[in-house]
Design a protein around this motif. Structure first.
Motif, short mmCIF file in Angstrom:
data_model
loop_
_atom_site.label_atom_id
_atom_site.label_comp_id
_atom_site.label_asym_id
_atom_site.label_seq_id
_atom_site.Cartn_x
_atom_site.Cartn_y
_atom_site.Cartn_z
N LEU A 259 -2.65 7.04 12.96
CA LEU A 259 -3.74 7.41 12.50
C LEU A 259 -4.88 6.33 12.17
CD1 LEU A 259 -5.16 9.86 10.93
CD2 LEU A 259 -3.84 9.28 8.94
N ILE A 260 -4.34 5.23 11.29
CA ILE A 260 -5.50 4.18 11.28
C ILE A 260 -5.94 3.60 12.54
CG2 ILE A 260 -5.58 1.88 10.18
CD1 ILE A 260 -3.25 2.68 8.25
N GLY A 261 -5.18 3.53 13.51
CA GLY A 261 -5.62 2.91 14.67
C GLY A 261 -6.89 3.67 15.32
N ILE B 164 -7.56 -5.61 9.81
CA ILE B 164 -6.99 -5.72 8.80
C ILE B 164 -5.87 -4.67 8.34
CG2 ILE B 164 -8.59 -4.97 6.83
CD1 ILE B 164 -6.86 -8.35 6.54
N ASP B 165 -4.96 -4.44 7.64
CA ASP B 165 -4.10 -3.21 7.35
C ASP B 165 -3.79 -3.54 5.86
OD1 ASP B 165 -2.63 -1.17 7.26
OD2 ASP B 165 -1.23 -1.62 9.07
N LEU B 166 -4.37 -2.68 5.05
CA LEU B 166 -4.26 -2.69 3.58
C LEU B 166 -3.01 -1.33 3.37
CD1 LEU B 166 -7.64 -2.75 2.10
CD2 LEU B 166 -6.25 -4.68 2.40
N SER B 167 -2.60 -0.78 4.43
CA SER B 167 -1.55 0.07 4.09
C SER B 167 -0.18 -0.26 3.98
CB SER B 167 -1.81 1.33 4.95
OG SER B 167 -1.38 1.01 6.31
N VAL B 168 0.13 -1.53 4.37
CA VAL B 168 1.59 -1.73 4.73
C VAL B 168 2.52 -1.77 3.60
CG1 VAL B 168 0.75 -3.25 6.58
CG2 VAL B 168 1.14 -4.18 4.20
N GLY B 169 1.95 -2.02 2.27
CA GLY B 169 2.89 -1.99 1.11
C GLY B 169 3.31 -0.54 0.81
N SER B 170 2.24 0.45 0.78
CA SER B 170 2.38 1.91 0.53
C SER B 170 3.24 2.62 1.68
CB SER B 170 0.86 2.58 0.31
OG SER B 170 0.25 2.07 -0.65
N PRO C 102 -11.95 -1.24 9.81
CA PRO C 102 -10.49 -1.44 9.51
C PRO C 102 -10.20 -1.60 7.90
CG PRO C 102 -11.13 -2.75 11.00
CD PRO C 102 -12.53 -2.23 10.68
N PHE C 103 -11.10 -1.79 7.15
CA PHE C 103 -10.61 -2.08 5.39
C PHE C 103 -10.79 -0.58 5.06
CE2 PHE C 103 -12.07 -2.00 1.31
CZ PHE C 103 -11.36 -3.32 0.66
N ILE C 104 -11.79 0.22 5.46
CA ILE C 104 -11.89 1.50 5.01
C ILE C 104 -10.78 2.62 5.64
CG2 ILE C 104 -13.28 3.72 4.76
CD1 ILE C 104 -14.46 1.12 3.09
N ALA C 105 -10.36 2.52 6.88
CA ALA C 105 -9.43 3.27 7.46
C ALA C 105 -7.98 2.79 6.93
CB ALA C 105 -9.59 2.92 8.81
N SER C 106 -7.86 1.53 6.65
CA SER C 106 -6.45 1.25 6.25
C SER C 106 -6.36 1.61 4.73
CB SER C 106 -6.17 -0.29 6.38
OG SER C 106 -7.04 -0.97 5.83
N LEU C 107 -7.55 1.28 3.98
CA LEU C 107 -7.34 1.92 2.69
C LEU C 107 -7.14 3.47 2.54
CD1 LEU C 107 -7.97 1.13 -0.30
CD2 LEU C 107 -10.27 1.68 -0.04
N ALA C 108 -7.58 4.11 3.46
CA ALA C 108 -7.31 5.58 3.52
C ALA C 108 -5.67 5.93 3.65
CB ALA C 108 -8.13 6.26 4.32
N GLY C 109 -5.25 5.09 4.65
CA GLY C 109 -3.79 4.81 5.17
C GLY C 109 -2.78 4.58 3.84
#
Length: 339
Positions: A126-128, A84-90, A138-145
């Motif tokens: 970086l997330i990868g 999952i990638d939560l960073s895309v909007g930011s 992935p949830f935590i890593a992409s949240l950091a992103g």
């Protein structure tokens, strides 16, 4: 003994191919369901409003949601691997404001655009790396992103920056007309992204590896597939798509703004899931994600026609998302029983 060994190997090979086939095509039914829902929405809106299915209105559907199409493409790669990638909007906001800043300082668009896309890809990298080499979920890593990209957006500028570069504005203001239909360069860019992603996922070794990882990562490793490299690359692709989406949104709005894209990552995830991609990975189609974005856009347009509160868009999308998750669970459970 040799004959028995060969027979066992053949049976295992057939079973493996069957599992791969089922993993890649179990998402057909949810995708078809999304197509049916899109058609029902269009027909119902036409009956209700009388002029909904008009060329200019449908052309505007792609124009207004081109950035979300690009985001959904990148998100599809990630979800297909079970991530999952939560960073895309930011990331979209960061790359958009970065592009506007670089252009305002006199940097040519031919340089600013590759820099913004590379910036998005770098955050994806970086997330990868966090996911694959440091074992971060992935949830935590992409949240950091997400926090990183949003913070970088505010570092670039605390306020919006107007874009006056002719090339960037051309992407949005140009209309290629076909009778009453029209298409903008941003829409073409979104469709090209879908076309390239479809080719990569369906007809390349990398695409087959993405599906294999989502289907069963351990089996993919045992088959000697480049799991580590592929899982990092899908986040790089998602970041690069976020950079492209930042360009599309900047061209659409005529400015970069650090608060752009708040909550857009949830819209992208919803579009991908509604389009038939299984959240657990291994099954789905980029075309389905495009359909999911169109469903989202049609619902938003219907609510605008009704003059209702825009928050109803979220309510309806949330309800659809719940329905599709249930459908996915049923289909996956039936597929597992067949195996």
């Amino acid at each position: 003994m040799t004959i028995l060994h060969e027979s066992t190997s053949a049976a295992q090979g057939l079973a493996s191919r069957y599992r791969t086939f089922m993993s890649r095509h179990v998402g057909v039914m949810p995708t078809l369901a999304a197509v049916v829902i899109l058609l029902v929405l269009l027909i119902g809106a036409q009956i209700a409003f009388g002029n909904f299915i008009a060329p200019r209105n449908l052309s505007a559907l792609l124009l207004n949601n081109a950035y979300l199409v690009v985001l959904a493409v990148g998100m599809t790669f990630v979800i297909l691997t079970g991530g999952i990638d939560l960073s895309v909007g930011s990331v979209m906001a960061f790359t958009g404001i970065l592009c506007a800043k670089l252009l305002s300082e006199g940097l040519p668009a031919a340089v600013a655009i590759p820099v913004m896309i590379a910036g998005g890809a770098a955050i994806g990298l970086l997330i990868g790396v966090l996911v694959q080499y440091f074992g971060v979920q992935p949830f935590i890593a992409s949240l950091a992103g997400l926090f990183l990209a949003r913070g970088l957006a505010f570092v670039v500028s605390l306020s919006s920056i107007k874009v006056e570069d002719p090339l960037v504005l051309w992407l949005q203001r140009t209309r290629f007309t076909f009778g009453d239909w029209y298409l903008t360069p941003t829409g073409i860019l979104a469709l090209l992204t879908v076309a390239v992603a479809t080719f990569v996922l369906q007809w390349t070794r990398f695409g087959r590896t993405v599906y294999a990882i989502g289907g069963n990562e351990q089996s993919a490793r045992l088959m000697g597939l480049p799991v580590t490299r592929t899982k990092v690359l899908v986040y790089v692709i998602s970041g690069a798509c976020s950079g492209i989406a930042g360009l599309v949104l900047t061209a659409f709005s005529g400015a970069g703004y650090p608060l752009n894209g708040v909550g857009t990552e949830l819209d992208a995830i919803a579009a991908v899931v509604i389009g038939g991609t299984i959240l657990t990975g291994g099954s789905g189609y980029v075309i389905g994600s495009l359909i999911g974005v169109l469903v989202y856009g049609v619902i938003k347009t219907i609510i605008a026609f009704e003059g209702a509160d825009p928050s109803w868009t979220r309510i309806v999308i949330g309800a659809l998302l719940l329905v599709f998750i249930v459908i996915q669970r049923v289909i996956v459970a039936r597929s597992e029983r067949r195996r």
